[in-house]
Scaffold this motif. Structure first.
Motif, PDB file in Angstrom:
ATOM      1  N   GLU A   1      53.836  55.496  36.358  1.00 35.73           N
ATOM      2  CA  GLU A   1      52.500  55.777  36.124  1.00 35.73           C
ATOM      3  C   GLU A   1      51.693  54.928  35.405  1.00 35.73           C
ATOM      4  N   THR A   2      50.290  54.934  35.742  1.00 35.97           N
ATOM      5  CA  THR A   2      49.370  53.876  34.768  1.00 35.97           C
ATOM      6  C   THR A   2      48.267  54.867  34.216  1.00 35.97           C
ATOM      7  N   GLY A   3      47.681  54.544  33.107  1.00 36.80           N
ATOM      8  CA  GLY A   3      46.653  55.245  32.710  1.00 36.80           C
ATOM      9  C   GLY A   3      46.002  54.280  31.773  1.00 36.80           C
ATOM     10  N   LEU A   4      44.852  54.757  31.143  1.00 35.33           N
ATOM     11  CA  LEU A   4      43.910  54.303  30.264  1.00 35.33           C
ATOM     12  C   LEU A   4      43.596  55.111  29.285  1.00 35.33           C
TER      13      LEU A   4
ATOM     14  N   THR B   1      46.518  51.944  41.182  1.00 35.76           N
ATOM     15  CA  THR B   1      45.997  50.911  40.717  1.00 35.76           C
ATOM     16  C   THR B   1      45.650  49.698  41.687  1.00 35.76           C
ATOM     17  N   MET B   2      44.599  48.840  41.110  1.00 36.44           N
ATOM     18  CA  MET B   2      44.379  47.547  42.020  1.00 36.44           C
ATOM     19  C   MET B   2      43.835  46.496  40.913  1.00 36.44           C
ATOM     20  N   GLU B   3      44.370  45.419  41.390  1.00 36.74           N
ATOM     21  CA  GLU B   3      43.786  44.162  40.707  1.00 36.74           C
ATOM     22  C   GLU B   3      43.376  43.068  41.646  1.00 36.74           C
ATOM     23  N   ILE B   4      42.217  42.590  41.326  1.00 38.66           N
ATOM     24  CA  ILE B   4      41.487  41.464  42.255  1.00 38.66           C
ATOM     25  C   ILE B   4      41.200  40.273  41.486  1.00 38.66           C
ATOM     26  N   ASP B   5      41.943  39.026  41.979  1.00 38.94           N
ATOM     27  CA  ASP B   5      41.447  37.918  41.817  1.00 38.94           C
ATOM     28  C   ASP B   5      41.628  37.717  40.450  1.00 38.94           C
ATOM     29  N   GLY B   6      42.511  38.285  39.598  1.00 41.62           N
ATOM     30  CA  GLY B   6      42.672  38.167  38.017  1.00 41.62           C
ATOM     31  C   GLY B   6      41.467  38.581  37.294  1.00 41.62           C
ATOM     32  N   LYS B   7      40.464  39.272  38.017  1.00 37.42           N
ATOM     33  CA  LYS B   7      39.325  39.502  37.476  1.00 37.42           C
ATOM     34  C   LYS B   7      38.819  40.829  37.239  1.00 37.42           C
ATOM     35  N   ILE B   8      39.319  41.712  38.113  1.00 38.09           N
ATOM     36  CA  ILE B   8      38.850  43.230  38.364  1.00 38.09           C
ATOM     37  C   ILE B   8      40.156  44.076  37.986  1.00 38.09           C
ATOM     38  N   ALA B   9      40.217  44.995  37.171  1.00 36.23           N
ATOM     39  CA  ALA B   9      40.944  46.188  37.317  1.00 36.23           C
ATOM     40  C   ALA B   9      40.571  47.439  37.655  1.00 36.23           C
ATOM     41  N   TRP B  10      41.303  48.032  38.424  1.00 38.34           N
ATOM     42  CA  TRP B  10      40.871  49.598  38.856  1.00 38.34           C
ATOM     43  C   TRP B  10      42.173  50.470  38.572  1.00 38.34           C
ATOM     44  N   ILE B  11      42.050  51.377  37.908  1.00 36.39           N
ATOM     45  CA  ILE B  11      43.055  52.335  37.214  1.00 36.39           C
ATOM     46  C   ILE B  11      42.575  53.668  37.587  1.00 36.39           C
ATOM     47  N   GLY B  12      43.102  54.671  38.564  1.00 35.36           N
ATOM     48  CA  GLY B  12      42.535  55.729  38.629  1.00 35.36           C
ATOM     49  C   GLY B  12      43.519  56.913  38.874  1.00 35.36           C
ATOM     50  N   THR B  13      42.893  57.897  39.976  1.00 28.98           N
ATOM     51  CA  THR B  13      43.791  59.130  40.017  1.00 28.98           C
ATOM     52  C   THR B  13      43.804  59.299  41.527  1.00 28.98           C
ATOM     53  N   SER B  14      43.370  58.672  42.282  1.00 34.60           N
ATOM     54  CA  SER B  14      43.286  58.633  43.857  1.00 34.60           C
ATOM     55  C   SER B  14      44.251  58.282  44.452  1.00 34.60           C
TER      56      SER B  14
ATOM     57  N   LEU C   1      38.933  60.492  39.405  1.00 33.44           N
ATOM     58  CA  LEU C   1      37.990  59.499  38.426  1.00 33.44           C
ATOM     59  C   LEU C   1      38.828  58.251  38.544  1.00 33.44           C
ATOM     60  N   GLU C   2      38.178  57.135  38.630  1.00 27.59           N
ATOM     61  CA  GLU C   2      38.631  55.842  38.630  1.00 27.59           C
ATOM     62  C   GLU C   2      37.686  54.926  37.681  1.00 27.59           C
ATOM     63  N   LEU C   3      38.513  53.977  36.841  1.00 24.91           N
ATOM     64  CA  LEU C   3      38.088  53.072  36.112  1.00 24.91           C
ATOM     65  C   LEU C   3      37.919  51.710  36.618  1.00 24.91           C
ATOM     66  N   VAL C   4      36.892  50.930  36.695  1.00 28.29           N
ATOM     67  CA  VAL C   4      36.661  49.653  37.118  1.00 28.29           C
ATOM     68  C   VAL C   4      36.463  48.749  35.698  1.00 28.29           C
TER      69      VAL C   4
ATOM     70  N   ASN D   1      37.220  42.660  33.507  1.00 32.86           N
ATOM     71  CA  ASN D   1      37.679  41.863  32.438  1.00 32.86           C
ATOM     72  C   ASN D   1      39.137  41.018  32.737  1.00 32.86           C
ATOM     73  N   PRO D   2      39.176  39.867  32.420  1.00 34.99           N
ATOM     74  CA  PRO D   2      40.241  38.908  33.008  1.00 34.99           C
ATOM     75  C   PRO D   2      41.508  39.408  31.944  1.00 34.99           C
ATOM     76  N   ALA D   3      41.536  39.616  30.803  1.00 33.79           N
ATOM     77  CA  ALA D   3      42.496  40.087  30.075  1.00 33.79           C
ATOM     78  C   ALA D   3      43.252  41.274  30.766  1.00 33.79           C
ATOM     79  N   MET D   4      42.384  42.222  30.882  1.00 37.96           N
ATOM     80  CA  MET D   4      42.924  43.539  31.300  1.00 37.96           C
ATOM     81  C   MET D   4      43.470  43.413  32.612  1.00 37.96           C
ATOM     82  N   ALA D   5      42.605  42.683  33.712  1.00 35.55           N
ATOM     83  CA  ALA D   5      42.976  42.439  35.070  1.00 35.55           C
ATOM     84  C   ALA D   5      44.375  41.645  35.011  1.00 35.55           C
ATOM     85  N   LYS D   6      44.613  40.533  34.149  1.00 36.93           N
ATOM     86  CA  LYS D   6      45.773  39.826  34.183  1.00 36.93           C
ATOM     87  C   LYS D   6      46.849  40.806  33.596  1.00 36.93           C
ATOM     88  N   ARG D   7      46.809  41.540  32.570  1.00 35.38           N
ATOM     89  CA  ARG D   7      47.591  42.542  32.334  1.00 35.38           C
ATOM     90  C   ARG D   7      48.332  43.528  33.065  1.00 35.38           C
ATOM     91  N   LEU D   8      47.256  44.211  34.004  1.00 37.76           N
ATOM     92  CA  LEU D   8      47.562  44.883  35.057  1.00 37.76           C
ATOM     93  C   LEU D   8      48.385  44.327  36.251  1.00 37.76           C
TER      94      LEU D   8
END
Length: 404
Positions: free
Chosen positions: A163-166, A334-347, A360-363, A366-373
């Motif tokens: 599981e993944t959350g924020l 979850t989804m990570e795009i190009d090391g730039k965008i993180a998507w973390i949600g419930t769908s 609910l989904e969070l976009v 942020n490169p740091a969050m995208a990289k860690r995800l």
């Protein structure tokens, strides 16, 4: 007994105090299935986070869940104890659960929740509003902080499921999560009074992509002011991808989750993925072994044969204690795009989630969050639990106990 589990939870808080990958306003939270190699010391677990949230609450705690289920001696027990302590010191608690989640809920857990002082528990039939369910899993504390993630209020989601959350301390986003809860709580009251629930949006509401982090939700018609439409935003983000996308999701198919046979076609996400791959974007899609039944597996195979799309099936091995129903699976969304965008949600990524159900989904741009995800996703992608989808293989039908 209650004191023992309280002490255990407090011990966990102390041991995990250092575990915190965060950027301003957001902390990444993970459940790694026990007895796997997927643990990450720099990521806090939801038990720690939820206990801390409840301990910090001063005036209000609002919780929305699809269902609830606990077991004696398992991780949800200390969470409920900390929630009880909050109620005992005067914090007002509202707990909203979808009526369709009753069949998946544990009666003892429902009774324990309802017995908490200052807690108002309500059931809502979201099918009478948007046509789906309350599938979102989130917590709001004092209207100032929130938790949104794939973790259900389920002991297995805190121990046996990926599981993944924020944890959200960004005041604007937390206020929007609060606004969603208020809309649905009011909707429940209107339904209980036999009154219609008003549609809030006649037109699709675009997300404010100028923000470094923003919330999107579904269904669009019942989103409060300022909250964008998740069904529209996901394809828009995929259209922005230039190089590489990593996706982890329990179920994926261009079909609508429905009792109707055959299931209604739903191409919104599938079209966006294929379009991205066609223009050269590398798509890495991980799905749960629960997603291998027909006709879902056939749609996944149709993706696997395409250039630039790789699909892997994630199988979490059975726990040492033996088979656990509705557990040992990939459930992150979850989804990570190009090391730039993180998507973390419930769908989940099929029809019925981003168009008719509350999710609910969070976009986070942020490169740091995208990289860690992305690192978290690659950990699973390269693990022994993820195997390439074989288009020539006949996959077994998922165990009947492994329902959504």
């Amino acid at each position: 007994m209650r004191f023992r589990f309280l002490c255990l939870c407090m011990l966990g808080l102390s041991l995990n105090a250092h575990a915190a990958f965060s950027i301003p306003g957001f902390e990444l939270v993970q459940t790694a299935p026990v007895e796997t190699s997927l643990n990450n010391p720099d990521l806090a677990d939801p038990v720690t986070i939820w206990c801390q949230q409840f301990d910090a609450a001063k005036t209000t705690i609002d919780i929305a869940q699809f269902y609830v289920t606990g077991e004696a001696g398992e991780p949800l027990e200390p969470v409920l104890e900390h929630l009880r302590k909050a109620g005992e010191r005067g914090v007002k608690i509202r707990f909203l659960m979808d009526q369709h989640g009753l069949r998946m809920s544990n009666e003892a857990t429902l009774t324990a929740i309802k017995s908490i002082p200052n807690l108002n528990f309500q059931l809502i039939d979201f099918g009478k509003i948007g046509g789906g369910i309350i599938h979102a899993k989130y917590i709001v504390v004092d209207g100032k902080s929130a938790f949104v993630g794939s973790q259900n209020f389920d002991w297995r989601a805190l121990k046996h499921i990926h599981e993944t959350g924020l944890l959200i301390s960004d005041s604007k986003v937390a206020a929007q999560v609060q606004a969603i809860f208020n809309v649905d709580w009011q909707a429940q009251q209107l339904l209980a009074e036999g009154k219609p629930v008003p549609v809030l949006n006649q037109q699709v509401v675009a997300a404010d992509e100028s923000q470094s982090a923003y919330l999107v939700s579904s269904p669009n018609a019942y989103n409060p002011a300022g909250v964008g439409d998740s069904e529209t935003e996901l394809p828009k983000l995929l259209a922005k991808a230039q190089q590489e996308v990593y996706i982890t999701v329990m179920t994926y198919a261009p079909l609508s989750y429905s009792v109707k046979k055959p299931a209604p076609y739903y191409a919104v996400i599938d079209d966006a993925l294929r379009a991205a791959a066609q223009r050269g974007v590398k798509i890495h899609l991980m799905i749960s072994a629960w997603n291998t039944g027909k006709p879902y597996i056939d749609y996944l195979k149709s993706l696997q044969v395409l250039p630039n799309i790789d699909v892997k099936v994630v199988t979490i091995p059975e726990a040492k204690q033996g088979f656990i129903p509705f557990a040992r699976t990939l459930h992150s969304k979850t989804m990570e795009i190009d090391g730039k965008i993180a998507w973390i949600g419930t769908s989940n990524w099929e029809g019925g989630y981003m168009n008719t159900s509350r999710n609910l989904e969070l976009v986070i741009q942020n490169p740091a969050m995208a990289k860690r995800l992305g690192e978290l996703q690659r950990q699973l992608w390269n693990s022994p639990y993820a195997a390439a989808l074989d288009i020539n293989k006949t996959y077994p039908k998922p165990h009947p106990a492994t329902a959504k």
